[in-house]
Write a protein that holds these residues in place. Structure first.
Motif, PDB file in Angstrom:
ATOM      1  N   LEU A 260       0.855  -1.299  -0.289  1.00 25.69           N
ATOM      2  CA  LEU A 260      -0.026  -0.097   0.107  1.00 25.69           C
ATOM      3  C   LEU A 260       0.890   1.204  -0.182  1.00 25.69           C
TER       4      LEU A 260
ATOM      5  N   ASP B  74      -9.170   4.969   1.561  1.00 22.17           N
ATOM      6  CA  ASP B  74      -8.383   3.886   1.102  1.00 22.17           C
ATOM      7  C   ASP B  74      -8.820   3.482  -0.282  1.00 22.17           C
TER       8      ASP B  74
ATOM      9  N   ARG C   3      -8.209   0.888  -2.109  1.00 25.92           N
ATOM     10  CA  ARG C   3      -8.327  -0.426  -2.317  1.00 25.92           C
ATOM     11  C   ARG C   3      -9.821  -0.944  -2.710  1.00 25.92           C
TER      12      ARG C   3
ATOM     13  N   LEU D 143      -3.529   4.637  -0.605  1.00 30.63           N
ATOM     14  CA  LEU D 143      -4.251   5.392   0.191  1.00 30.63           C
ATOM     15  C   LEU D 143      -3.944   6.806  -0.281  1.00 30.63           C
TER      16      LEU D 143
END
Length: 147
Positions: A2, A74, A76, A83
């Motif tokens: 990330l 976020d 994802r 992020l």
């Protein structure tokens, strides 16, 4: 892995009642947004906000009036291992201009991106902005004062 990506967002208002929003006519699934983009290396978030505003709208006479705050999103949820550290700014534009127009963002040798831009009258409620673009709208005086 990330990674954190800095982003600058601009809430551009006019006449203390209208908020500039944009749509992607060629990609309607992108949803309704505000001008925003990645903070480049060596650029402050405020500089990125001013640059993105010009690139995405063609408006060069707007004035950034204040920093509204930060938010983390976020990405994802959208299939990206990122992020976003988002810096939100309020800018004003009280010049005469069209209520709705198209603008093509051209940069970096990529194909131009077509935006449809229009002013959303705050008296008709908050627009349904996508992917956290509206996270700090309540910090604008026009949206925080209530009915």
């Amino acid at each position: 892995m990330l990674v954190t990506v800095p982003k600058a967002f601009v809430y551009l208002t006019r006449y203390a009642r209208d908020l500039l929003v944009l749509a992607h006519p060629d990609h309607p699934d992108a949803g309704l947004q505000v001008p925003a983009g990645t903070v480049q290396r060596g650029e402050s978030p405020a500089e990125a906000a001013a640059r993105e505003l010009l690139e995405e709208t063609g408006i060069g006479r707007a004035r950034i009036v204040n920093f509204l705050g930060e938010a983390l999103d976020d990405m994802r949820l959208f299939g990206r291992q990122e992020l976003h550290r988002r810096f939100f700014y309020h800018a004003t534009f009280d010049d005469v201009g069209p209520d709705r127009w198209f603008h093509w963002e051209e940069h970096g040798g990529n194909s131009p991106i077509r935006f449809e831009l229009f002013w959303w009258n705050s008296l008709h409620g908050l627009p349904g902005l996508t992917a956290g673009h509206g996270d700090l709208l309540a910090r604008l005086p026009m949206f925080s004062r209530g009915p």
